[in-house]
Design a protein around this motif. Structure first.
Motif, mmCIF file in Angstrom:
data_model
loop_
_atom_site.group_PDB
_atom_site.id
_atom_site.type_symbol
_atom_site.label_atom_id
_atom_site.label_comp_id
_atom_site.label_asym_id
_atom_site.label_seq_id
_atom_site.Cartn_x
_atom_site.Cartn_y
_atom_site.Cartn_z
ATOM 1 N N ALA A 35 166.473 136.709 20.456
ATOM 2 C CA ALA A 35 166.405 135.355 21.011
ATOM 3 C C ALA A 35 165.037 134.793 20.663
ATOM 4 O O ALA A 35 164.032 135.505 20.721
ATOM 5 C CB ALA A 35 166.613 135.381 22.523
ATOM 6 N N ALA A 36 164.994 133.508 20.306
ATOM 7 C CA ALA A 36 163.751 132.888 19.854
ATOM 8 C C ALA A 36 162.987 132.175 20.965
ATOM 9 O O ALA A 36 161.921 131.620 20.717
ATOM 10 C CB ALA A 36 164.047 131.908 18.720
ATOM 11 N N SER A 37 163.520 132.214 22.186
ATOM 12 C CA SER A 37 162.831 131.570 23.314
ATOM 13 C C SER A 37 163.310 132.181 24.621
ATOM 14 O O SER A 37 164.355 132.846 24.667
ATOM 15 C CB SER A 37 163.133 130.065 23.331
ATOM 16 N N ALA A 38 162.564 131.906 25.667
ATOM 17 C CA ALA A 38 162.962 132.393 26.991
ATOM 18 C C ALA A 38 164.285 131.769 27.411
ATOM 19 O O ALA A 38 165.147 132.454 27.968
ATOM 20 C CB ALA A 38 161.862 132.077 28.006
ATOM 21 N N ALA A 39 164.464 130.482 27.129
ATOM 22 C CA ALA A 39 165.712 129.811 27.496
ATOM 23 C C ALA A 39 166.905 130.448 26.789
ATOM 24 O O ALA A 39 167.951 130.693 27.403
ATOM 25 C CB ALA A 39 165.625 128.324 27.163
ATOM 26 N N GLU A 40 166.741 130.742 25.512
ATOM 27 C CA GLU A 40 167.805 131.404 24.749
ATOM 28 C C GLU A 40 168.081 132.796 25.309
ATOM 29 O O GLU A 40 169.234 133.236 25.406
ATOM 30 C CB GLU A 40 167.399 131.483 23.276
ATOM 31 N N ALA A 41 167.038 133.496 25.714
ATOM 32 C CA ALA A 41 167.202 134.833 26.298
ATOM 33 C C ALA A 41 167.981 134.765 27.610
ATOM 34 O O ALA A 41 168.879 135.581 27.843
ATOM 35 C CB ALA A 41 165.834 135.477 26.528
ATOM 36 N N MET A 59 154.726 132.315 24.287
ATOM 37 C CA MET A 59 155.826 131.590 23.649
ATOM 38 C C MET A 59 155.843 130.168 24.208
ATOM 39 O O MET A 59 155.408 129.954 25.342
ATOM 40 C CB MET A 59 157.173 132.264 23.962
ATOM 41 N N PRO A 60 156.349 129.213 23.435
ATOM 42 C CA PRO A 60 156.459 127.852 23.962
ATOM 43 C C PRO A 60 157.475 127.809 25.113
ATOM 44 O O PRO A 60 158.375 128.636 25.184
ATOM 45 C CB PRO A 60 156.948 127.030 22.779
ATOM 46 N N GLY A 61 157.330 126.849 25.984
ATOM 47 C CA GLY A 61 158.211 126.786 27.157
ATOM 48 C C GLY A 61 157.746 127.830 28.156
ATOM 49 O O GLY A 61 156.604 127.818 28.596
ATOM 50 N N LYS A 62 158.609 128.758 28.475
ATOM 51 C CA LYS A 62 158.238 129.855 29.382
ATOM 52 C C LYS A 62 157.556 130.957 28.595
ATOM 53 O O LYS A 62 158.037 131.355 27.537
ATOM 54 C CB LYS A 62 159.487 130.453 30.040
ATOM 55 N N ASP A 63 156.472 131.484 29.139
ATOM 56 C CA ASP A 63 155.850 132.646 28.503
ATOM 57 C C ASP A 63 156.565 133.911 28.980
ATOM 58 O O ASP A 63 157.510 133.847 29.772
ATOM 59 C CB ASP A 63 154.338 132.687 28.753
ATOM 60 N N GLY A 64 156.132 135.052 28.500
ATOM 61 C CA GLY A 64 156.785 136.312 28.826
ATOM 62 C C GLY A 64 156.780 136.649 30.311
ATOM 63 O O GLY A 64 157.758 137.190 30.835
ATOM 64 N N ILE A 65 155.705 136.310 31.009
ATOM 65 C CA ILE A 65 155.627 136.587 32.455
ATOM 66 C C ILE A 65 156.590 135.669 33.212
ATOM 67 O O ILE A 65 157.285 136.118 34.136
ATOM 68 C CB ILE A 65 154.185 136.403 32.988
ATOM 69 N N PHE A 80 162.369 145.894 31.479
ATOM 70 C CA PHE A 80 161.726 144.752 30.822
ATOM 71 C C PHE A 80 160.385 145.229 30.291
ATOM 72 O O PHE A 80 159.539 145.675 31.062
ATOM 73 C CB PHE A 80 161.518 143.622 31.831
ATOM 74 N N ILE A 81 160.223 145.139 28.974
ATOM 75 C CA ILE A 81 158.976 145.577 28.340
ATOM 76 C C ILE A 81 158.297 144.365 27.722
ATOM 77 O O ILE A 81 158.905 143.666 26.906
ATOM 78 C CB ILE A 81 159.248 146.651 27.270
ATOM 79 N N LEU A 82 157.079 144.119 28.133
ATOM 80 C CA LEU A 82 156.284 143.063 27.515
ATOM 81 C C LEU A 82 155.640 143.675 26.279
ATOM 82 O O LEU A 82 154.854 144.614 26.378
ATOM 83 C CB LEU A 82 155.233 142.531 28.495
ATOM 84 N N PHE A 83 156.021 143.159 25.114
ATOM 85 C CA PHE A 83 155.571 143.681 23.820
ATOM 86 C C PHE A 83 154.855 142.541 23.115
ATOM 87 O O PHE A 83 155.492 141.646 22.570
ATOM 88 C CB PHE A 83 156.779 144.166 23.020
ATOM 89 N N THR A 84 153.550 142.552 23.189
ATOM 90 C CA THR A 84 152.812 141.363 22.791
ATOM 91 C C THR A 84 151.584 141.644 21.957
ATOM 92 O O THR A 84 150.960 142.690 22.086
ATOM 93 C CB THR A 84 152.412 140.576 24.066
ATOM 94 N N GLY A 85 151.258 140.701 21.122
ATOM 95 C CA GLY A 85 150.019 140.749 20.357
ATOM 96 C C GLY A 85 148.871 140.171 21.165
ATOM 97 O O GLY A 85 147.705 140.456 20.925
ATOM 98 N N GLU A 89 143.804 143.219 29.743
ATOM 99 C CA GLU A 89 144.079 143.890 31.016
ATOM 100 C C GLU A 89 144.677 142.917 32.019
ATOM 101 O O GLU A 89 145.531 143.292 32.816
ATOM 102 C CB GLU A 89 142.809 144.522 31.564
ATOM 103 N N ALA A 90 144.250 141.658 31.970
ATOM 104 C CA ALA A 90 144.777 140.651 32.901
ATOM 105 C C ALA A 90 146.268 140.414 32.654
ATOM 106 O O ALA A 90 147.057 140.343 33.603
ATOM 107 C CB ALA A 90 143.995 139.349 32.766
ATOM 108 N N VAL A 91 146.672 140.304 31.388
ATOM 109 C CA VAL A 91 148.091 140.100 31.057
ATOM 110 C C VAL A 91 148.896 141.326 31.470
ATOM 111 O O VAL A 91 149.963 141.209 32.074
ATOM 112 C CB VAL A 91 148.270 139.793 29.549
ATOM 113 N N ALA A 92 148.389 142.504 31.171
ATOM 114 C CA ALA A 92 149.081 143.743 31.553
ATOM 115 C C ALA A 92 149.223 143.825 33.065
ATOM 116 O O ALA A 92 150.297 144.163 33.579
ATOM 117 C CB ALA A 92 148.322 144.953 31.024
ATOM 118 N N SER A 93 148.175 143.496 33.783
ATOM 119 C CA SER A 93 148.203 143.524 35.241
ATOM 120 C C SER A 93 149.214 142.525 35.794
ATOM 121 O O SER A 93 149.984 142.846 36.700
ATOM 122 C CB SER A 93 146.801 143.229 35.784
ATOM 123 N N ASP A 94 149.218 141.312 35.226
ATOM 124 C CA ASP A 94 150.190 140.293 35.658
ATOM 125 C C ASP A 94 151.617 140.751 35.382
ATOM 126 O O ASP A 94 152.516 140.541 36.202
ATOM 127 C CB ASP A 94 149.928 138.966 34.944
#
Length: 187
Positions: A35-41, A59-65, A80-85, A89-94
């Motif tokens: 899926a190319a977006s959160a909405a599509e997912a 990602m545009p629109g909704k981000d992974g969190i 649910f695995i956040l797999f990100t470039g 630590e803040a993103v991982a914690s969130d």
């Protein structure tokens, strides 16, 4: 372990194609849907059985969190695995605070995908084990309630009534037409 349906969400189509190919090479159990977006997912989750969701963070629109939070409303236990470039630590914690199963930074080389495939398989195995345990507990509780009704009943009519009530009040029958047929069985 049987086949694993993985929904991979990322707004970079070229990355999705490469990641899908590499993941499926790492494990023959993985069947990756993209899926190319959160909405599509979210649309995909509404119509397709998925065992694990992998999402990029930025990602545009909704981000992974934000996607994770939306998924948790409908699927509180779905891996649910956040797999990100975009990692910190803040993103991982969130992500963990919002209920992510795991967090993994993207990297170069197939080793990263080997690790991701392993984490997907482990998360899904745990998820399926928990689902089976919950189902067994539900059945055990139902059998126990029926046993108690049989012990306490003083007539065949009372047995029929109580057993039908217990079954129709249990999942997955609670909202089905079985609940409406209790009166017919009792008569």
């Amino acid at each position: 372990m049987s086949s694993i349906a993985v929904l991979h969400v990322d707004d970079e189509p070229n990355f999705l194609d490469v990641a899908t190919e590499i993941l499926e090479q790492q494990s023959s159990k993985l069947n990756v849907i993209t899926a190319a977006s959160a909405a599509e997912a979210l649309d995909c989750l509404a119509t397709t059985r998925v065992d694990c969701l992998i999402s990029d963070y930025r990602m545009p629109g909704k981000d992974g969190i934000e996607l994770l939070k939306a998924v948790r409303e409908e699927f509180p236990d779905l891996p649910f695995i956040l797999f990100t470039g975009e990692g910190s630590e803040a993103v991982a914690s969130d992500a963990i605070a919002a209920g992510a199963t795991d967090y993994l930074r993207k990297g170069h080389g197939t080793e990263r995908y080997e690790l991701l495939a392993n984490r997907i398989e482990n998360a899904v195995e745990q998820y399926r084990t928990n689902q089976r345990a919950a189902e067994l507990e539900r059945v055990r509780a139902l059998v126990s309630s029926i046993d108690q009704a049989l012990i306490r009943a003083s007539s065949l009519s009372e047995i029929k009534t109580r057993v039908c009530e217990i079954i129709s009040d249990s999942e997955p029958y609670r909202h089905s037409s079985l609940a409406n047929t209790t009166d017919n069985i009792q008569n």
